[in-house]
Design an enzyme around this catalytic site. Structure first.
Site, mmCIF file in Angstrom:
data_model
loop_
_atom_site.group_PDB
_atom_site.id
_atom_site.type_symbol
_atom_site.label_atom_id
_atom_site.label_comp_id
_atom_site.label_asym_id
_atom_site.label_seq_id
_atom_site.Cartn_x
_atom_site.Cartn_y
_atom_site.Cartn_z
ATOM 1 N N LYS A 20 52.311 11.634 6.251
ATOM 2 C CA LYS A 20 52.805 10.293 6.564
ATOM 3 C C LYS A 20 52.844 10.081 8.080
ATOM 4 O O LYS A 20 52.786 11.036 8.857
ATOM 5 C CB LYS A 20 54.204 10.098 5.989
ATOM 6 C CG LYS A 20 55.260 11.018 6.581
ATOM 7 C CD LYS A 20 56.622 10.788 5.952
ATOM 8 C CE LYS A 20 57.677 11.714 6.569
ATOM 9 N NZ LYS A 20 59.019 11.510 5.978
ATOM 10 N N ARG A 36 70.111 8.311 0.374
ATOM 11 C CA ARG A 36 69.256 7.426 1.165
ATOM 12 C C ARG A 36 68.402 6.613 0.202
ATOM 13 O O ARG A 36 68.654 5.449 -0.015
ATOM 14 C CB ARG A 36 68.420 8.247 2.157
ATOM 15 C CG ARG A 36 67.795 7.427 3.256
ATOM 16 C CD ARG A 36 67.154 8.316 4.313
ATOM 17 N NE ARG A 36 66.064 9.129 3.803
ATOM 18 C CZ ARG A 36 65.387 10.000 4.554
ATOM 19 N NH1 ARG A 36 65.718 10.182 5.826
ATOM 20 N NH2 ARG A 36 64.400 10.696 4.031
ATOM 21 N N TYR A 78 64.677 4.147 36.385
ATOM 22 C CA TYR A 78 65.431 2.965 35.997
ATOM 23 C C TYR A 78 66.933 3.208 36.122
ATOM 24 O O TYR A 78 67.455 4.195 35.618
ATOM 25 C CB TYR A 78 65.111 2.564 34.549
ATOM 26 C CG TYR A 78 63.763 1.933 34.354
ATOM 27 C CD1 TYR A 78 63.480 0.691 34.904
ATOM 28 C CD2 TYR A 78 62.772 2.580 33.626
ATOM 29 C CE1 TYR A 78 62.241 0.102 34.727
ATOM 30 C CE2 TYR A 78 61.530 2.000 33.442
ATOM 31 C CZ TYR A 78 61.271 0.760 33.996
ATOM 32 O OH TYR A 78 60.044 0.176 33.818
#
Length: 284
Positions: A35, A130, A255
């Site tokens: 996957k 889940r 940043y």
């Protein structure tokens, strides 16, 4: 490609890791999980290298179609199942087996009147909480789907939540719950073990194991390294320094100035941002 970023894939390492799975679960069939583009390793490349697998697992219909178009003939299982009625003709056309984890999917399958057969896996929620059907809903799903002559139940699977920790008794509780269920619901084959289950819980091996991260060379266990498990890294990510500068003590970098130079420091910038995903290269 002008950017100096490369992902080099070792199919030799991939096949080595596959053999490790076979040695750990010698009596089980292997459903190799590819996957998410094989965890970023390139699904077609990985599946071709692992063409001895008994089956493959992907996340979606789109991934399943893409994998089937490589020419593989093994079963392809959609771990997230299907999302709409419109996908059902594609499942039959490409011989993809969805995982049924909710009763709304059963509703759609009951409405399916196509002539082609759909093979499904049912997912039991043994404790992951889940995706998956509880025992009552799973029994209902079996009864309803068995009444359809164009639907077949390939098997029942579950997913382990804490198998990476051998000291956690949650996994044994899940195996026990699954075993109780299968004493009543006997349709099809069984699949429990993910990568951590393969390594740490032999009682979870069942008919099919579903190795994912272990195939790509990462340890699925909390207290064991990949080296200790004799796993080899499949991907080597390479790039180059594109800038080097000297920063003085007290200067901040990045940043928000999140990183503070505590002393005079040499800073290097490595090219790693990819605007498009390159096809991984087989280095073997």
């Amino acid at each position: 490609m002008s950017r100096p970023v490369r992902a080099r894939i070792s199919t030799q390492a991939l096949r080595h890791n596959y053999q490790r799975v076979k040695s750990l679960a010698p009596s089980s069939k292997i459903m190799s999980v590819v996957k998410a583009d094989a965890y970023g390793h390139g699904m077609e490349l990985v599946a071709t290298a692992l063409n001895k697998s008994d089956g493959f697992a992907v996340a979606s219909t789109e991934e399943g179609i893409r994998l089937r178009e490589t020419g593989l003939i093994q079963p392809i299982v959609l771990l997230s199942g299907f999302f709409s009625e419109a996908e059902l003709p594609m499942l039959t056309g490409y011989q993809l087996s969805p995982v049924v984890h909710s009763l709304w999917q059963v509703d759609l399958l009951e409405k399916y009147n196509g002539n082609q057969f759909v093979n499904v896996w049912l997912k039991f929620d043994s404790g992951m909480h889940r995706l998956g059907l509880d025992r009552q809903d799973l029994e209902t799903a079996v009864q309803r789907l068995k009444a359809k002559n164009n639907i077949g139940i390939t098997g029942v699977m579950t997913h382990l939540a804490n198998a990476d920790d051998p000291s956690d008794d949650t996994t044994q509780q899940q195996i026990d719950e699954y075993t109780k269920l299968r004493a009543v619901i006997t349709e099809g084959e069984s699949s429990i073990a993910n990568s951590a289950g393969i390594v740490g819980w032999p009682d979870s091996h069942a008919d099919w194991v579903r190795p994912g991260i272990i195939l790509y060379g990462s340890s699925p266990m909390r207290y064991k390294t990949a080296t200790e498990l004799d796993l080899r890294p499949v991907m080597h990510f390479e790039s180059k320094l594109i800038a080097v500068s000297r920063r003085k003590a007290g200067e901040r970098v990045g940043y928000g100035g999140d990183w503070l130079c505590e002393h005079d420091t040499t800073i290097g910038v490595v090219a790693c941002l990819l605007y498009t995903s390159p096809r991984p290269r087989d280095e073997d």
